[in-house]
Design a protein around this motif. Structure first.
Motif, PDB file in Angstrom:
ATOM      1  N   LEU A  68       0.819  -1.210   0.000  1.00 45.65           N
ATOM      2  CA  LEU A  68       0.000   0.000   0.000  1.00 45.65           C
ATOM      3  C   LEU A  68       0.856   1.265   0.000  1.00 45.65           C
ATOM      4  O   LEU A  68       0.400   2.339   0.388  1.00 45.65           O
ATOM      5  CB  LEU A  68      -0.957  -0.012   1.198  1.00 45.65           C
ATOM      6  N   ARG A  69       2.083   1.147  -0.474  1.00 49.30           N
ATOM      7  CA  ARG A  69       2.966   2.312  -0.552  1.00 49.30           C
ATOM      8  C   ARG A  69       2.474   3.269  -1.638  1.00 49.30           C
ATOM      9  O   ARG A  69       1.724   2.879  -2.541  1.00 49.30           O
ATOM     10  CB  ARG A  69       4.402   1.890  -0.815  1.00 49.30           C
ATOM     11  N   ASP A  70       2.913   4.516  -1.557  1.00 49.98           N
ATOM     12  CA  ASP A  70       2.514   5.538  -2.506  1.00 49.98           C
ATOM     13  C   ASP A  70       3.041   5.204  -3.897  1.00 49.98           C
ATOM     14  O   ASP A  70       3.944   4.366  -4.072  1.00 49.98           O
ATOM     15  CB  ASP A  70       3.039   6.905  -2.049  1.00 49.98           C
ATOM     16  N   TRP A  71       2.514   5.889  -4.883  1.00 48.58           N
ATOM     17  CA  TRP A  71       2.925   5.743  -6.273  1.00 48.58           C
ATOM     18  C   TRP A  71       4.395   6.113  -6.388  1.00 48.58           C
ATOM     19  O   TRP A  71       4.809   7.200  -5.999  1.00 48.58           O
ATOM     20  CB  TRP A  71       2.073   6.669  -7.132  1.00 48.58           C
ATOM     21  N   GLU A  72       5.193   5.229  -6.931  1.00 51.00           N
ATOM     22  CA  GLU A  72       6.634   5.461  -7.090  1.00 51.00           C
ATOM     23  C   GLU A  72       6.853   6.406  -8.260  1.00 51.00           C
ATOM     24  O   GLU A  72       6.542   6.088  -9.402  1.00 51.00           O
ATOM     25  CB  GLU A  72       7.355   4.130  -7.316  1.00 51.00           C
ATOM     26  N   MET A  73       7.409   7.577  -7.957  1.00 53.37           N
ATOM     27  CA  MET A  73       7.573   8.624  -8.960  1.00 53.37           C
ATOM     28  C   MET A  73       8.988   8.743  -9.513  1.00 53.37           C
ATOM     29  O   MET A  73       9.280   9.679 -10.256  1.00 53.37           O
ATOM     30  CB  MET A  73       7.164   9.979  -8.368  1.00 53.37           C
ATOM     31  N   GLY A  74       9.874   7.842  -9.166  1.00 50.64           N
ATOM     32  CA  GLY A  74      11.210   7.871  -9.744  1.00 50.64           C
ATOM     33  C   GLY A  74      11.885   9.220  -9.578  1.00 50.64           C
ATOM     34  O   GLY A  74      11.854   9.812  -8.503  1.00 50.64           O
ATOM     35  N   ARG A  75      12.475   9.736 -10.659  1.00 48.34           N
ATOM     36  CA  ARG A  75      13.250  10.984 -10.559  1.00 48.34           C
ATOM     37  C   ARG A  75      12.376  12.208 -10.296  1.00 48.34           C
ATOM     38  O   ARG A  75      12.883  13.261  -9.946  1.00 48.34           O
ATOM     39  CB  ARG A  75      14.120  11.179 -11.800  1.00 48.34           C
ATOM     40  N   TRP A  76      11.051  12.092 -10.460  1.00 45.57           N
ATOM     41  CA  TRP A  76      10.157  13.220 -10.180  1.00 45.57           C
ATOM     42  C   TRP A  76       9.884  13.361  -8.684  1.00 45.57           C
ATOM     43  O   TRP A  76       9.358  14.386  -8.237  1.00 45.57           O
ATOM     44  CB  TRP A  76       8.843  13.051 -10.915  1.00 45.57           C
TER      45      TRP A  76
END
Length: 190
Positions: A68-76
């Motif tokens: 249930l972790r947040d959306w992984e936004m990578g370099r953003w």
């Protein structure tokens, strides 16, 4: 039942949150609403500091659920949407229009919905009882998209306000939705 966490600076600044903590503007209302948290048999939370802080302010001691972790936004991650839009307009446009796009090096919308959907459809304990999770708004939106078999782009049309409860009842393949009930202090209900 999924509770969205309280307000914080990243949300006010339209940032891809990263792991920004809850601040006083989110902590105070969460403490005030602690008495109106629905009864549950099991308590979970996303791993973010904002979810942890909200759960603590609500008086909960939930288990951390990595799915249930947040959306992984990578370099953003951590950047303002306005900054990313100025630096990578084509990437933002692709991300908003194509659910399979992940130009930021993180998860695509399809991957987020699949991850949250897999958790939602998996057996939880003995299959009985009510589960309540404090999770980021993107997770709630992905759960609703999956539960109601909505087209992925419907994700962008769902708003999840801080400190609201979204209830999904039923089972895999047959979910019902009750959206966005605000957590309110007990004295506000009288």
């Amino acid at each position: 039942m999924l509770i969205s966490p309280g307000m914080n600076a990243a949300l006010r600044e339209a940032r891809f949150a990263g792991d920004a903590p809850l601040d006083d503007s989110g902590r105070r209302p969460a403490r005030a609403a602690a008495g109106s948290v629905p009864v549950a048999d099991r308590w979970l939370r996303g791993p973010s500091r904002r979810c942890r802080g909200t759960a603590e302010a609500l008086g909960l001691r939930p288990d951390t659920e990595h799915a249930l972790r947040d959306w992984e936004m990578g370099r953003w991650s951590g950047a303002r949407l306005s900054e990313v839009s100025a630096d990578e307009p084509e990437g933002v446009a692709a991300w908003l229009a194509d659910p399979s796009a992940a130009p930021h090096g993180g998860e695509s919308l399809l991957e987020l919905c699949a991850r949250v959907g897999a958790w939602l459809d998996s057996p939880h304990g003995d299959g009985t009882g009510r589960i309540l999770g404090v999770v980021e708004p993107a997770v709630i939106r992905a759960a609703v998209v999956h539960a109601l078999a909505l087209p992925p782009l419907a994700f962008w049309r769902l708003d999840v306000a801080p400190l609201t409860v979204t209830e999904l009842s039923g089972r895999s393949g047959r979910w019902n939705l009750r959206c966005g009930r605000p957590l309110v202090p007990e004295e506000s209900v009288r």
